[in-house]
Each structure stands twice: as structure tokens, then as C-alpha cells.
Design a protein around this motif. Structure first.
Motif, PDB file in Angstrom:
ATOM      1  N   GLU A 157       1.993  -6.525  10.102  1.00  0.00           N
ATOM      2  CA  GLU A 157       2.658  -5.845   8.982  1.00  0.00           C
ATOM      3  C   GLU A 157       4.158  -5.896   9.233  1.00  0.00           C
ATOM      4  OE1 GLU A 157       2.612  -4.153   5.251  1.00  0.00           O
ATOM      5  OE2 GLU A 157       0.820  -4.644   6.416  1.00  0.00           O
ATOM      6  N   GLY A 158       4.812  -6.891   8.652  1.00  0.00           N
ATOM      7  CA  GLY A 158       6.242  -7.048   8.847  1.00  0.00           C
ATOM      8  C   GLY A 158       7.045  -6.098   7.976  1.00  0.00           C
ATOM      9  N   PRO A 159       8.367  -6.093   8.142  1.00  0.00           N
ATOM     10  CA  PRO A 159       9.216  -5.207   7.343  1.00  0.00           C
ATOM     11  C   PRO A 159       9.226  -5.619   5.877  1.00  0.00           C
ATOM     12  CG  PRO A 159      10.554  -6.749   8.589  1.00  0.00           C
ATOM     13  CD  PRO A 159       9.148  -6.918   9.081  1.00  0.00           C
ATOM     14  N   ARG A 160       9.436  -4.653   5.007  1.00  0.00           N
ATOM     15  CA  ARG A 160       9.564  -4.952   3.584  1.00  0.00           C
ATOM     16  C   ARG A 160      10.858  -5.730   3.350  1.00  0.00           C
ATOM     17  NH1 ARG A 160       4.642  -3.629   1.131  1.00  0.00           N
ATOM     18  NH2 ARG A 160       3.791  -1.899   2.310  1.00  0.00           N
ATOM     19  N   GLN A 161      10.874  -6.495   2.248  1.00  0.00           N
ATOM     20  CA  GLN A 161      12.021  -7.346   1.969  1.00  0.00           C
ATOM     21  C   GLN A 161      12.535  -7.117   0.556  1.00  0.00           C
ATOM     22  OE1 GLN A 161      11.601 -11.558   3.388  1.00  0.00           O
ATOM     23  NE2 GLN A 161       9.464 -10.938   3.696  1.00  0.00           N
ATOM     24  N   LEU A 218       0.004 -11.031   2.294  1.00  0.00           N
ATOM     25  CA  LEU A 218      -1.457 -11.012   2.359  1.00  0.00           C
ATOM     26  C   LEU A 218      -1.969 -11.697   3.624  1.00  0.00           C
ATOM     27  CD1 LEU A 218      -2.157 -11.811  -1.381  1.00  0.00           C
ATOM     28  CD2 LEU A 218      -2.943  -9.757  -0.195  1.00  0.00           C
ATOM     29  N   ALA A 219      -1.338 -12.807   3.995  1.00  0.00           N
ATOM     30  CA  ALA A 219      -1.748 -13.510   5.209  1.00  0.00           C
ATOM     31  C   ALA A 219      -1.485 -12.663   6.452  1.00  0.00           C
ATOM     32  CB  ALA A 219      -1.009 -14.840   5.307  1.00  0.00           C
ATOM     33  N   ASP A 220      -0.344 -12.005   6.484  1.00  0.00           N
ATOM     34  CA  ASP A 220      -0.030 -11.143   7.622  1.00  0.00           C
ATOM     35  C   ASP A 220      -1.022  -9.988   7.718  1.00  0.00           C
ATOM     36  OD1 ASP A 220       2.091 -12.686   8.382  1.00  0.00           O
ATOM     37  OD2 ASP A 220       3.631 -11.409   7.507  1.00  0.00           O
ATOM     38  N   ARG A 221      -1.353  -9.413   6.577  1.00  0.00           N
ATOM     39  CA  ARG A 221      -2.291  -8.286   6.592  1.00  0.00           C
ATOM     40  C   ARG A 221      -3.659  -8.738   7.090  1.00  0.00           C
ATOM     41  NH1 ARG A 221      -2.843  -3.905   1.806  1.00  0.00           N
ATOM     42  NH2 ARG A 221      -0.779  -3.467   2.658  1.00  0.00           N
ATOM     43  N   ALA A 222      -4.094  -9.923   6.662  1.00  0.00           N
ATOM     44  CA  ALA A 222      -5.386 -10.443   7.109  1.00  0.00           C
ATOM     45  C   ALA A 222      -5.389 -10.685   8.610  1.00  0.00           C
ATOM     46  CB  ALA A 222      -5.715 -11.726   6.368  1.00  0.00           C
ATOM     47  N   PRO A 266       9.949   5.918  -4.990  1.00  0.00           N
ATOM     48  CA  PRO A 266       8.797   5.333  -4.284  1.00  0.00           C
ATOM     49  C   PRO A 266       8.725   3.815  -4.378  1.00  0.00           C
ATOM     50  CG  PRO A 266       8.125   7.303  -5.484  1.00  0.00           C
ATOM     51  CD  PRO A 266       9.542   7.035  -5.884  1.00  0.00           C
ATOM     52  N   ALA A 267       9.112   3.252  -5.529  1.00  0.00           N
ATOM     53  CA  ALA A 267       9.029   1.798  -5.705  1.00  0.00           C
ATOM     54  C   ALA A 267      10.048   1.042  -4.866  1.00  0.00           C
ATOM     55  CB  ALA A 267       9.194   1.431  -7.173  1.00  0.00           C
ATOM     56  N   ALA A 268      11.037   1.738  -4.317  1.00  0.00           N
ATOM     57  CA  ALA A 268      12.019   1.072  -3.462  1.00  0.00           C
ATOM     58  C   ALA A 268      11.388   0.583  -2.164  1.00  0.00           C
ATOM     59  CB  ALA A 268      13.181   2.011  -3.159  1.00  0.00           C
ATOM     60  N   SER A 269      10.197   1.082  -1.842  1.00  0.00           N
ATOM     61  CA  SER A 269       9.515   0.653  -0.619  1.00  0.00           C
ATOM     62  C   SER A 269       8.743  -0.648  -0.807  1.00  0.00           C
ATOM     63  CB  SER A 269       8.544   1.746  -0.151  1.00  0.00           C
ATOM     64  OG  SER A 269       7.496   1.923  -1.096  1.00  0.00           O
ATOM     65  N   LEU A 270       8.675  -1.144  -2.048  1.00  0.00           N
ATOM     66  CA  LEU A 270       7.956  -2.385  -2.315  1.00  0.00           C
ATOM     67  C   LEU A 270       8.818  -3.599  -1.993  1.00  0.00           C
ATOM     68  CD1 LEU A 270       6.372  -1.520  -5.784  1.00  0.00           C
ATOM     69  CD2 LEU A 270       5.191  -1.593  -3.582  1.00  0.00           C
ATOM     70  N   ASP A 271       8.164  -4.714  -1.665  1.00  0.00           N
ATOM     71  CA  ASP A 271       8.877  -5.981  -1.601  1.00  0.00           C
ATOM     72  C   ASP A 271       9.447  -6.287  -2.994  1.00  0.00           C
ATOM     73  OD1 ASP A 271       8.379  -6.737   1.135  1.00  0.00           O
ATOM     74  OD2 ASP A 271       6.307  -7.163   0.570  1.00  0.00           O
TER      75      ASP A 271
END
Length: 374
Positions: free
Chosen positions: A358-362, A350-354, A190-195
């Protein structure tokens, strides 16, 4: 949805509509709720379009605001915010939580790099320390969330640098954007989905092997006690040895160093290197870390192994390698840049979410640098 969840979220919605805006941390205290639970509710309600969430503050939808100008969003001060441009402006007032094992040695520069970027963009950094204690990373993350952290920079206390069986899934369930720092999760976890931002320690080890091979060394050893870095070092070391067609070094002793006291593990490393030179034909070594190398060298010499005549040494970390009586060549991970890039990635998220994006994870790996000293 369960009935009590419906009632809880309805109560939150009623208060927000009544007041216009509310801080998540303050509302959690008022309602007697866990901040983590409230943040999950807020995420669900925002996804359904019932409320707006911006930097730790929740507010009524624009359509619920009497006389609100279409397209205007409210920031913490109530002023209009341009959500289409300027990530830097959107960071003002944010609180970034950072969970690290320590603020000394390796992580001192990581934290410094993160702090510089966070403060340059008008946000504030708060730090939680784990001292590598099992389970403390989650405790510290929850504490930072409870005090209003809008996002997390997280270095979990994973002994090998990656989560073990059944470990670490909670990191992907956190209610705020999270970036892993100097940690990795394998595909499927599951943590592989995090930036993620990390040093490419495998590349760093390979650079050291390649340099030593270019100097004519054909049998090179790796000496590293078990740390979150050592697995990646071993991967890069073994790959470089195979790629360059070098002779593999003597096998590392079978007993796991993780089960040994520090003094025993150090003695084991000393014994290994002495035997590798005397009996195994090893003429060079990559030693992790600098402090181990500085302590090992006089002991090697006391047992008849001359450095660098019998054993050329490159250290890994480059924290104090140049302070040895004979300055040592060393591989330096880009520690400060890791912290800076991780902080920037989180603030951008955070800026994108505001702004409703929602861009791709990196997953960003930074290559270490080899410094050759005479």
C-alpha cells in the motif's frame, strides 16, 4: 461490531471456505446483498486475514487450503501468480469502471487515453455517464460496482470542479480503489485522501497570460462562463497578472453566470468583452472555450471590435481552435494523458493491493501546452 454484521460476515466466510473461491458480484446476488455492502465486508475480512481478495475474487487463506504450496496465490483462473513482480500481469481480467459527464468534446480524449492503458494491460473499461446531473455520479458509481468493477476512475459532477459544502464525502468511502479525474478536493476534505490526476488549468491560464504579455499586451481579460474548469483558470490568470505586474482587467459582471441560460450567459460575455476593449483598455483575452471564441469573434467584429487588431485572442481547450476561419492560438490540457495516467495509477494501486503493498497516495497535475498559431 453489530451482531447482524457478524452473522453476515460469518455466512460469507463459511461459503468461501466451502467453495475455495467466489466472485464478489456473484456472491452478492446469491446472498441478496448490495454489492457495495459485500465489498465493505470483504475489505474488513481481508484486513483481518480471514480471506484473500484478488481482483474481484475472494478465496480461502492459503493456510486453509489443503496441500497448498506456501507462497502461491490463486488468480481468477486458479493459476499461481507472482505477487512480487509484474504489475502488468496482475491487471489481467480486471474491470475498471469510469464515471464521466460525457464521452464527447473534452472527455472524449480523457476516456480514450484511459481505455488504451486499461486494454493494453489486459483489463476492461466500462463507462457510466452523468450528463452533469446532480447526484448521478454516485448512482453510476454504484451501478458499476454492482456489475463487478474492481476500481473506479471518477469525475464527480461538482459544479466548480471541487466539492461544495457537505458534498462529495461519499467518494472517499467507496469499497474499491478510486482515482479522481479532472477534479480536486481541498485539504481536509475526505476526498483529498484519494489518488488524483488532473490538468493544471491554473498553469494553462498563466501560460496564455505570459505569452500575451511577451507580445506587449498590458491589459488582458479572461472570459469564461462558470464551469468546473473556470475557477482554476481564474486563479492562474489572476496570479499571472499580479506576478507580471500587468494592469488588472475590468471586473467581471457581478451576477453569477451559473444562474443564466446559455444564451444569456453568452450575451453577457460578448457585452463584457466589447466594453473591456472600448472603455477598459483591454487589448487581449483568454477565452474559454474554443467554441465560445469561434462564436464570439464574428459578433465582436460586427460591433466594431477587430480580431486580432483590437483584441488578440487565445482560447482554452484547443478542441477546434485550429478550425476557425483564422486558426486561433490555444492552450491544450493534456486530456488523453490525464486519462492514461489515471488508469495506470489505478491499475498500479490494484496490483499493489493484491500483492499486500500500500504505497502513498498521489496527486498528479499535468501541465497544459500552449500552441501558437499565426
Amino acid at each position: 461490531m453489530r451482531p447482524h454484521v457478524d452473522r453476515r460476515q460469518a455466512r460469507v466466510l463459511a461459503l468461501v471456505r466451502e467453495r475455495g473461491t467466489a466472485r464478489v458480484a456473484e456472491l452478492a446476488r446469491e446472498l441478496g446483498m448490495s454489492p457495495v455492502t459485500l465489498r465493505r465486508d470483504v475489505e474488513a475480512m481481508a484486513a483481518r486475514g480471514e480471506i484473500q481478495r484478488t481482483h474481484g475474487v475472494i478465496s480461502r487463506r492459503e493456510s486453509d487450503l489443503a496441500g497448498a504450496e506456501p507462497g502461491a496465490a490463486c488468480d481468477r483462473t486458479g493459476a499461481g501468480t507472482d505477487t512480487g513482480t509484474g504489475r502488468e500481469r496482475g491487471a489481467a481480467g480486471l474491470v475498471i469502471g469510469m464515471v464521466v459527464p460525457t464521452t464527447e468534446y473534452y472527455f472524449a480524449d480523457v476516456v480514450r487515453g484511459a481505455r488504451e492503458v486499461v486494454e493494453a494491460r489486459g483489463a476492461r473499461l466500462t463507462v457510466g455517464l452523468t450528463r452533469y446531473l446532480a447526484g448521478e455520479d454516485r448512482t453510476q458509481a454504484d451501478r458499476l460496482l454492482s456489475t463487478g468493477a474492481d476500481g473506479l476512475l471518477l469525475t464527480p459532477t461538482w459544479r466548480t470542479g471541487t466539492p461544495g459544502p457537505g458534498e462529495g464525502a461519499w467518494t472517499a468511502e467507496l469499497p474499491v480503489p478510486t482515482v479522481l479525474v479532472e477534479r480536486w478536493a481541498p485539504p481536509g476534505h475526505p476526498a483529498a485522501s484519494l489518488d488524483r490526476v488532473a490538468s493544471d488549468h491554473a498553469d494553462g491560464a498563466a501560460r496564455a497570460v505570459r505569452h500575451l504579455a511577451e507580445l506587449g499586451h498590458q491589459r488582458i481579460a479572461l472570459a469564461s462562463r462558470e464551469t468546473p474548469t473556470s475557477g482554476r483558470l481564474r486563479t492562474g490568470f489572476e496570479a499571472a497578472v499580479a506576478t507580471l505586474g500587468l494592469e488588472p482587467p475590468p471586473a467581471w459582471p457581478a451576477a453569477g453566470a451559473a444562474s443564466l441560460a446559455e444564451a444569456e450567459a453568452f450575451a453577457r460575455t460578448l457585452d463584457y468583452l466589447c466594453a473591456a476593449v472600448a472603455e477598459g483598455g483591454v487589448t487581449a483575452a483568454l477565452i474559454h472555450s474554443d467554441t465560445d471564441a469561434i462564436m464570439l469573434i464574428p459578433r465582436l467584429q460586427a460591433r466594431g471590435v477587430r480580431v486580432p487588431e483590437d483584441l488578440a485572442v487565445i482560447t482554452y481547450d484547443d478542441e477546434v481552435a485550429e478550425l476557425a476561419d483564422v486558426p486561433l492560438s490555444a492552450v491544450a490540457p493534456a486530456k488523453r494523458e490525464v486519462g492514461a495516467r489515471a488508469a495506470g495509477m489505478l491499475l498500479d494501486r490494484l496490483a499493489d493491493r493484491a500483492a499486500g503493498r500500500e504505497g502513498p497516495r498521489q496527486h498528479l497535475d499535468l501541465l497544459p501546452r500552449l500552441t501558437v498559431r499565426p
